[in-house]
Structure formats: C-alpha cells, structure tokens
Scaffold this motif. Structure first.
Motif, PDB file in Angstrom:
ATOM      1  N   TYR A 199     -23.869   3.977  21.654  1.00 57.67           N
ATOM      2  CA  TYR A 199     -23.238   3.011  20.598  1.00 57.67           C
ATOM      3  C   TYR A 199     -24.457   2.107  20.143  1.00 57.67           C
ATOM      4  CZ  TYR A 199     -20.200   0.370  17.497  1.00 57.67           C
ATOM      5  OH  TYR A 199     -19.599  -0.234  16.662  1.00 57.67           O
ATOM      6  N   ASP A 202     -24.154  -2.461  15.652  1.00 60.82           N
ATOM      7  CA  ASP A 202     -22.902  -3.297  15.463  1.00 60.82           C
ATOM      8  C   ASP A 202     -23.288  -4.665  14.667  1.00 60.82           C
ATOM      9  OD1 ASP A 202     -20.031  -4.426  15.276  1.00 60.82           O
ATOM     10  OD2 ASP A 202     -19.706  -2.654  16.461  1.00 60.82           O
ATOM     11  N   GLY A 267     -24.360   6.471  18.029  1.00 59.53           N
ATOM     12  CA  GLY A 267     -23.369   5.856  17.274  1.00 59.53           C
ATOM     13  C   GLY A 267     -23.867   5.008  16.414  1.00 59.53           C
ATOM     14  N   ASN A 269     -23.005   2.674  13.346  1.00 57.42           N
ATOM     15  CA  ASN A 269     -21.731   2.454  12.459  1.00 57.42           C
ATOM     16  C   ASN A 269     -21.935   2.442  11.087  1.00 57.42           C
ATOM     17  OD1 ASN A 269     -19.071   1.957  12.307  1.00 57.42           O
ATOM     18  ND2 ASN A 269     -19.083   0.840  14.386  1.00 57.42           N
ATOM     19  N   HIS A 273     -18.827  -3.151  10.236  1.00 60.00           N
ATOM     20  CA  HIS A 273     -19.685  -3.349  11.417  1.00 60.00           C
ATOM     21  C   HIS A 273     -21.247  -3.315  10.915  1.00 60.00           C
ATOM     22  CE1 HIS A 273     -16.222  -3.775  14.471  1.00 60.00           C
ATOM     23  NE2 HIS A 273     -16.037  -2.492  13.914  1.00 60.00           N
ATOM     24  N   GLY A 334     -19.067   6.089  13.271  1.00 60.48           N
ATOM     25  CA  GLY A 334     -17.977   5.187  13.138  1.00 60.48           C
ATOM     26  C   GLY A 334     -17.010   5.347  12.260  1.00 60.48           C
ATOM     27  N   GLY A 385     -16.169  10.835  13.325  1.00 60.07           N
ATOM     28  CA  GLY A 385     -16.041   9.271  13.090  1.00 60.07           C
ATOM     29  C   GLY A 385     -14.691   8.883  13.529  1.00 60.07           C
TER      30      GLY A 385
END
Length: 549
Positions: A199, A202, A267, A269, A273, A334, A385
């Motif tokens: 990830y 963000d 990841g 997003n 985010h 995401g 997602g």
C-alpha cells in the motif's frame, strides 16, 4: 531470555525427531498429508543438492539457506548425477499436474531428501517445509556449532487450499523502508504466503516515484507533522515525516519477492484517500484548491475530480509507470471511503452526471471505477478494489450526503467484468452477490484479518478460526473465493517493531488458514507448533507479541 530460547530449542529438537508423533512435527502451515516414516536424514559437509534444470534457482536458494547456519557448502548439481552422490537433497520436476503451481511432495529418508513438484513454486514450498523439519538453528543467519542437523523421516503431499494468500503493508501512513520490506518478505516466504499487497499512497503520503510527475514525491511524500494519541487526538509528534521508494528500489523489491515466489500487488488508492497527490497537484482535486499532505488519520474529504478528463490522463499516466514496475496481473486501486461532498458541489461532476445519466454519487463512483478497470484491462491487467466499489453504503458515507446506494437506485451499469472485489466490511451477503455477478473475491473481513487491531480486539484464536468462505455461500460460488489477505494498517504503527509485534504471531495463524484444509486445522496443535516458530523468530530478531494465546 537465553534460557527460555534454549528450552524452546530443546523441545523443538525433540518434536522434530523421528520418534515423535505427527503433532510434534512443527511445520507451519500444517501440511495436508503428513506421515512419519522413521529414521532421520542428517546433513553433513558432503551433502549435495541435485536439481532438475527447472528448479536450479530453488536449489541455489536452498544451498544459501543451509550454508549460513551450518557452515556447510552443499554443491548444486544436475539431477543426472544422482547415481554418483551420497547424502543428497533432490529436487525433481514431477509430471503430476494435480500438484498444480504450488503443490509438492516431500520424502525424507536416512539416505535422501526428495522434493517433487510440478512447478518451481511447489519446489520452493517443499524446501520451506524441509527447513522447518530441521532444528530451529537452521533459521540463524550465523554459523552455529554443536547442532545435529537432522530432519525426521516423513512423507508429505501438500497443496494449498487457496491461490491468494496475502500480507498487506501500509507504507503510506508511515514509511517503513526497503530493509523492513525485504525482512517481511522473508517471513512471508517461510509461511508460504504468495501475495505482498504493498500500500503506497494515501492522504498522509505518496511513496512511489513517478518520473512523469515528480511532485508526487517532492511534495506528496512529506508531511509537516503527525497525529499521535488516537483518532480524534489534537496531539502531534512535533516533527516531520516522509520518504518514498525510487523506481530502482521498487524493482529490487519486486525481484527479491519473485525469487521467493511472491507477487507484489501495488496499492494506488483512488478516487478517495488522495490528499497527498492533490497536495502535489491541486488541479487534480475536485475543489481545485491547495491542500497539504494530511497530518491526521481518518476518512478525509479530498477526492480526485472525476468530472475532468485531465484527471483520467493524469491517473492513466501514473498507472502506465506503475505497470512497468509491477508485473503482477492484479493492480489494487482501493476505491474505499470516498467522501462525496466535493463531487456534489462540483459543476464538472454535475455535468458528468447529466452527460452520462448518473443518478447519484454511487453511480459516479461506479463510472470512475469501470473506466479505470477497463484501462487496466486494455493493458492486460485486472483491477482489484475494496468492496466499497460495489456501491453499498457500508459506512454511511452516502447517507451522510442524502444519497442512495446502488441497491436503492434504478439499475445502472454493472461493475466491469474481471474486476476483483476485495471484501473488508459489511454483510457477508455482499460476497455472494458479487460472486453471482461473476466477480472473484479476496476476503479480508476486518474483524478477522486486520492486524492494526489489538490482540484484545483480534485474539490469535479468532484469527486462526477465520474461514474466507462464508458458511452461507452456496457451493457453486465457492470457487470464486480466491483466498484471503492479512491487513497491516499503520496509522498507529510508526515503527518496524510495532508492525512486527502486531503482525506476528497472527500472520502464522492466517497463513495456516490460507494453506491448510479446515479438516486439518487444530488450534491446540497450532499453538504447540508455534512454540518452535517463535524460537525461529527469536533467532531472526523478529519482534512478535508474546503471551497472546
């Protein structure tokens, strides 16, 4: 502490002896079929590894694993030389396609260790099981004297239950760095996990170098301060935080993971985010106003302006660079926790709704999701997602703006075929509905797989009891469940030590969930084997939570 480790090592050595009952063979995850056959194989300085040419990389990996703790330097030779060698470890390519990509057979006798597999990943997992049959000192990075390097006689046939067995690291909220990522990949490999969900973006940080848009890391990778003390705390750490991975670092991580038969799924997003990206490029945000990389955690209002075509160009250009770095078929976009206020106030989004006949923000998100999914499909990839992309109001964000969920609106465009749904929150009936609509599912039910929870909130026993296949799911839909993910969100895990303590030992429990058939699982037996696993972690310096059973 030294005495405790010694006692655990003694118990593990006894458990691994050829005279122990099956329950005392300390392999995690538990193999599907395991029979003790008596006797033991003893490594010595003359041990040779013989490998089919398809498994040369795995043979070299095994030789390196054995050399560090034993001081032996096992040679790697062609399997054609098997009739000339004594005390051998043999890696054989099997014609048995029922083993699949990851299954293996393992037989240990006094004369030889034989791993058979249809594909390299299976050979690699057979090696992992063999290493766990050895004394725990086999996991030391330094030469250890006075150890009888023996493995009990066994015959094993082992095939994973699920093809998707993932660990997720949130590097966006806190930047943990390449060394910690490689360390976690090693632990994943030992537990036969095969997907690293990394990830990287963000509200609190953008961690991936994108050469076409340098401000994503020049600006988006750094925040001035950080919230501490809990979700609504006004307290701050009092210092900036930041960092990002260069593309060369990413290539190293992806290569290291591939050598361990782990695919890295990035990841990235969107459409929520997105604060860090919008801080770098405000014109991509719905409001068009300047923003700063968020110092606080939670669900924030910044969203990409899905009514502006230049935003799609921006995101597609980013994804083109992402695809060059990550060869995984799946790309995680995401799609969770979108705050819709900015969209409802935006003239451009309103124009999009009129042009495309979209009844509300849930349909706007579906429109955006399908555009990105089809873009990835055009590049030979698949979007994955969070289950928010299905349009259910699982957190009340639609209700908060007076909007309806997709289930409450006239039927519109369905979710793009091929999109994988990553379930985390809501009624398990959502899983069945998505499966009936033809979507594959990864199940990361938050109450059972979220490692940011304390051990009081998610005890080890509850994690072990998780089944990614809901009891209510009809048999015909069960093949749609690809497997599970274990989620290490890092809002309150700023250090590698905290990440590891929250991850281990629960990762071992969920690794067994992903690999072992339910009929072969037993929590008491798992805890018995976990004693040896914790001794291995002690030798490797892994910081795990103690006394959590």
């Amino acid at each position: 502490m030294g005495r405790v480790i010694f006692i655990l090592m003694f118990l593990c050595a006894w458990a691994g002896s050829g005279w122990a009952a099956e329950r005392n063979v300390s392999v995690i995850p538990q193999p599907q079929e395991l029979n003790l056959t008596g006797g033991e194989f003893v490594l010595n300085p003359a041990t040779v590894i013989l490998a089919d040419s398809a498994f040369n990389a795995e043979a070299r990996y095994l030789a390196a694993c054995l050399e560090a703790p034993t001081g032996f330097k096992p040679g790697v030779k062609s399997i054609a030389e098997s009739n000339k060698a004594q005390n051998v470890i043999i890696l054989i390519k099997s014609s048995d396609s029922s083993l699949g990509a990851e299954g293996y057979g393992l037989e240990v006798t006094p004369a030889a260790v034989t791993v058979t597999a249809f594909a390299p990943a299976g050979a690699f997992y057979g090696i992992q099981t063999f290493l766990q049959l050895l004394p725990v000192e086999a996991f030391s990075s330094q030469k250890t004297s006075g150890v009888l390097w023996s493995a009990p006689g066994v015959k094993i046939r082992d095939i994973p239950r699920f093809p998707w067995r993932a660990y997720h690291l949130d590097d966006a909220r806190w930047f943990h760095g390449e060394a910690e990522v490689l360390r976690l990949l090693d632990q994943m490999a030992a537990l036969k996990l095969n997907v690293f969900h990394w990830y990287l973006t963000d509200d609190q940080g953008w961690r991936l170098e994108i050469k076409r848009y340098p401000k994503l890391t020049e600006v988006g990778a750094w925040r001035a301060d950080t919230q501490v003390g809990g979700w609504y705390s006004p307290d701050r750490a009092g210092k900036p935080h930041g960092g990002f991975y260069t593309q060369e670092q990413v290539r190293r991580v992806v290569r290291y993971a591939a050598e361990r038969h782990i695919k890295v799924v990035p990841g990235i997003n969107m459409p929520g985010h997105a604060t860090a990206a919008i801080a770098a490029y405000p014109e991509m945000g719905t409001s068009g106003q300047p923003a700063e990389v968020s110092q606080v955690f939670g669900i924030l209002k910044q969203t990409f302006n899905v009514g502006d075509e230049k935003v799609y160009t921006f995101l597609e250009n980013i994804l083109d660079e992402v695809l060059e770095l990550f060869p995984s078929k799946e790309i995680h976009l995401g799609g969770d926790e979108v705050v819709f206020e900015q969209w409802l106030a935006s003239p451009q989004v309103k124009a999009l709704m009129e042009r495309e006949h979209l009844a509300g923000p849930a349909q706007v998100q579906r429109y955006f999701t399908n555009r990105m999914s089809r873009f990835l499909e055009s590049r030979g990839r698949r979007m994955i997602g969070w289950n928010d992309i299905l349009g259910d109001d699982i957190q009340g964000l639609l209700k908060s703006v007076g909007a309806a969920s997709l289930a409450e609106q006239p039927a519109g465009e369905g979710l793009a075929p091929g999109t994988i749904v990553h379930f985390w929150l809501g009624d398990p009936a959502i899983i069945a509905r998505a499966a009936r609509d033809g979507h594959d599912i990864v199940n990361s039910q938050a109450t059972m797989t979220y490692f940011d929870d304390t051990y009081e909130a998610l005890p080890l026993a509850e994690a072990y009891a998780f089944d990614p296949v809901p009891d209510s799911l009809e048999q015909s839909l069960r093949p749609r469940i690809l497997g599970l993910g274990c989620e290490m969100w890092s809002e309150w895990a700023p250090s590698a030590a905290r990440v590891e303590c929250r991850t281990f030992p629960r990762l071992a429990a969920l690794a067994e969930v992903g690999w072992t058939s339910p009929g072969r699982k037993d929590y008491d037996n798992f805890c018995h084997r976990l004693d040896c696993q914790q001794a291995r972690w002690d030798l490797q310096g892994i910081r795990y939570a103690r006394c959590v059973r």
